[in-house]
Motif scaffolding. Sequence first.
Motif, PDB file in Angstrom:
ATOM      1  N   GLN A  26       0.851  -1.191   0.000  1.00 51.00           N
ATOM      2  CA  GLN A  26       0.000   0.000   0.000  1.00 51.00           C
ATOM      3  C   GLN A  26       0.884   1.237   0.000  1.00 51.00           C
ATOM      4  O   GLN A  26       1.889   1.307   0.713  1.00 51.00           O
ATOM      5  N   GLN A  44      -2.980  10.657   1.965  1.00 48.51           N
ATOM      6  CA  GLN A  44      -4.024   9.826   1.393  1.00 48.51           C
ATOM      7  C   GLN A  44      -3.403   8.569   0.808  1.00 48.51           C
ATOM      8  O   GLN A  44      -2.250   8.571   0.372  1.00 48.51           O
ATOM      9  N   GLU A  45      -4.171   7.495   0.830  1.00 46.31           N
ATOM     10  CA  GLU A  45      -3.694   6.273   0.211  1.00 46.31           C
ATOM     11  C   GLU A  45      -3.999   6.315  -1.279  1.00 46.31           C
ATOM     12  O   GLU A  45      -5.090   6.713  -1.700  1.00 46.31           O
ATOM     13  N   ARG A  79      -2.222  -0.075  -5.281  1.00 48.09           N
ATOM     14  CA  ARG A  79      -2.104  -1.290  -4.468  1.00 48.09           C
ATOM     15  C   ARG A  79      -1.545  -2.424  -5.331  1.00 48.09           C
ATOM     16  O   ARG A  79      -1.992  -2.646  -6.451  1.00 48.09           O
ATOM     17  N   TYR A  90       1.110   5.463   0.374  1.00 50.32           N
ATOM     18  CA  TYR A  90       0.491   6.661   0.942  1.00 50.32           C
ATOM     19  C   TYR A  90       1.281   7.881   0.484  1.00 50.32           C
ATOM     20  O   TYR A  90       2.514   7.855   0.417  1.00 50.32           O
ATOM     21  N   TRP A 135      -5.076   4.314  -3.840  1.00 46.98           N
ATOM     22  CA  TRP A 135      -5.732   3.012  -3.976  1.00 46.98           C
ATOM     23  C   TRP A 135      -5.376   2.330  -5.282  1.00 46.98           C
ATOM     24  O   TRP A 135      -5.272   1.099  -5.353  1.00 46.98           O
ATOM     25  N   SER A 136      -5.201   3.112  -6.321  1.00 46.10           N
ATOM     26  CA  SER A 136      -4.890   2.510  -7.617  1.00 46.10           C
ATOM     27  C   SER A 136      -3.480   1.932  -7.673  1.00 46.10           C
ATOM     28  O   SER A 136      -3.143   1.232  -8.627  1.00 46.10           O
TER      29      SER A 136
END
Length: 1008
Positions: A788, A800-801, A806, A790, A803-804
Amino acid sequence: MATPSSSLFMRLVSACRLLSLRSDVDDIILELLGRFSLERVYADSHKDAYQQLVITLLVQLNTIFYIQRLSLPSEHQAATPQLGFLVTWEVALRTIEFVLNIIADGRDTLWEARATCNEHLSTLLLSVFRILTLHPKVPANLKAKGRRDRFTHVSRSLECVCDRYPGSTPCLLLVCKDITNALLSQPDALAPPYRMKYELPTLATKLYPLPDCLSPHSVSGLIPEDGSYRDWLTQFLALRDVSQFIIGAFVQYATNKESRDFGLQAASARSRDAVLHAVDRMQVPSHIPREQLVATFKPIFEVVLRDSSDLVQCVSADQWDDEIDAIDALCLRLTDRQVIHRVSDHEVMRSISEVTRSFAALGDPNGQFRSANPSLYVVNCRMCHFAGYSSPQGLANFRLPRDTFEIPLPRQSKCNHCGEGVTMMREIPLIRQTWERLRPLESNADTIIVQRHSTTQFQLVPQKLERSMLSTTSHGSTGTSRSGPIPGSPFSTQRSSYSKDTPRTRSSPENTISYNRTPPVPTQRLNDWQRSLNDAIEPNVSRSALAVPVESTTSSLLSSPSIIEKSKSKWRPKLPVLRRDSRKSGDAVSLSSSVLEGQKLEEIQLKCLANAAKAVAKGRSARNINVCLSLNSHHALFWNQVSLHIWDVGTSPSTLKQMVSTEFACVLAAMTNLYLAYVVGNRDQKLTLRIKNLLEPSLPVVEHRMASSPWCRSIAICPTENYVVLGFENATVRFFDTTNSQRPREDRLILEHAECNNDCPSVDTLSFSNDGLGLLASIRNSKNGTIQIYQWRFPFLEFQELWSCRYRVPLHELEDNGVTSALLLSNHRGGEGLVCITTWTQSGVPMLFQPNGGQKTEIRSDASNRQGRLGTRIQCAAFSPSGTKLALVNDKGHLYQVSNPMSTPLEMQKISDSKGFTGKSDSYAMSFVKLPDDDVILLAWADSQKGIGFIKKVPITSAGDINFPPKPNIPEEAITSPNQSGQIDRTDNNKGPVELFAWDGHAIKGVS
């Protein structure tokens, strides 16, 4: 009701949030046009980029005027309160005049993109014409005759566009021409039908549920059964209004985050079918193709209703790429604009800040302000004293409940003010509610300001001047213009637009020089010309490479007519020494002896460092020598647990600059040009972060003490040298100030693990982008192996993470050393950047991610050539400062360079070798470094047992093999010229011009 999920729809929702009911629409439009005018200055040298700029401008103006169409009040609504939300009539008209002039004047540049430009231009004209005819406030000095005159100018500009782009005229552009002709005869024509004129809602009210004037029955009534084509323009514009308001209803529904079901989906589908059926029944003139006219409505409904009928073939998702990118850029600029305007109102911002700080002080009297939502409570003592958020948090075994105003307290609790026993406390919700309203308004514009001043804010830049022009300017004689001949040159030249980033092409026949007109050149004049030429070439170029005998040069230039026939208007010929490799990317490259000569391995004696560790530390791991490279200087740090040695690798040989004793066991270390940061301690003692100023040793060392649990795992210093960032075992990141010992700011990456330390993953890597405006942290899930990422943006207050980004890599593989790098390549033009993730695992292929779009690209080499495979065990990786190259080192120590990581497919090349390791090692480092003479990829590693460090400087190259020209003087009887294979062949004097070679560290150029 589920809202549509198309990419374009989500962009329209974002634009609506930022554009609806604004009072500065005129300023936004004028800012867009003004920025484009400044970009247009250098349009001639960037054809493709200018085409994209024009398309982006049209899409952004379309978005703005679409929101404006939804904001026009109907006849029964008072126009005065909504005038502030509308674009002025004059700005709207001048906008389309400006755009039409751009399209007409840019015919040569925009010809290849004429289809896309015409499509967006037609949509823009229809929207603006609708606003001009329905605008409630026409300038007082523009009566009917004045408006006819203005529309005449628009009509002439539109005719000019059609004349400049001959061929088949698009359907909507023909409609626009008919509209201008109608407005020329009657400016107040083309009014909507009666019901729509009085019943259409606006964005100031609610567009959903759909009003009765947009129902299928009303839509069908817009086209009479026995109607003629005389009213077809009014009918066509009314049907477009229906389609636009249906889309607007969905957009407003999503903007308001509604959850109630108003039957909008079904009602819109029925109205959509009625619109398509009505268009099919509408009587149109013979010059308007009916099929194309029907087809123009289908893409509108495709945004929200994916099950549109099959009257027209479904549009592809790729058709929205231009719209998506343009609206994203517009939203980003509007957000930055809003922040700048907000912080510019100092009085309001100071008042808001004082209120929020007073609330924070009530919630946390200690002044730490660590509460995310400050709350104020009243305890049930006799004086009803106040208690902040931190008071109950300090009680043992007490957890503050949520969503309740009355909170029971543990036994024997006492009031902090009077000492009386208390049993409960009650929250004052007004404090928290006020905080929640005001806190988001405290904007920080530091990121926007830094980006605006650190990089260019325009996409088109001036074309690089040719070195011949620079030489002419600095060494030219009186009366010689910049575009004239080179002083003392045996032949004249035309003005060149050559850039080393673009390929050279031969000049046209009319620019060639006749041999009969070339006068003989005296030897002394040629000597003067060659001397001025040498002065124009980089100072690091060897003069021996330019030592061509004058007699040979003169004869080669003047004795053979074939030379003159092949001469060019540019004084540098095409020199294909630098060629692209025809093999697949990743194949092993046979480096020439000259390249290997430029990659000499330098040894650094580290026996003093190794002996110090042997005398104090115990264990092999304690004696390991680790390596770290500075991000913003040419310094290398070799260190172990007891000492740190700083070497200047910019000199030859490298020199030892400073030695620092750690006094305790050193755990982590990093450095920049100004600061050295290192962590000392062990698991039984507290950890201490020390920050030492290298340029001013007299200043005291800044120390930050912290508990050894959680243990620190990673460290990074921002290139701007304001923060030192540490990553810990419990998914925690702390920001330390480099100039003082203030309490660090802490961010917990995984909030659901806030109460536990054992199950939280460690922060494996921390890395700043080269511009210092972005920070990436990586963790790896201990259960499924998912990596992950960040991200923080300057000033690093929120994260913010991504997400795309991962990336799942299976656990429990052999030789699993986890994540080795997570890098961020920033994009300064408002678009999406690039993230690179590498691991030392069996199945974790190096990956490139685009965070916004979600695209993923694997970095692989050719599997058929095992000698040149990159593999999945990556030691380290780094982006170049310009972002045009990516370097990776695998487990065998092979250095690979990826050119243009934003492109597809990737161009990868093996450019050097170094030491291989059996596992991920801290004794190896790689980075792009700017040396005094050249930019290189610096490789540094250490042999702890022998006490030796190694430095290797690899010149930055382009894709393909590079063969340096020979260094000795070229003999008189032969000159060298490159053949297609990139090797140097000997040819006869009379078969080609003399080639003078120069190596500037980036590319190879030739001059004749």
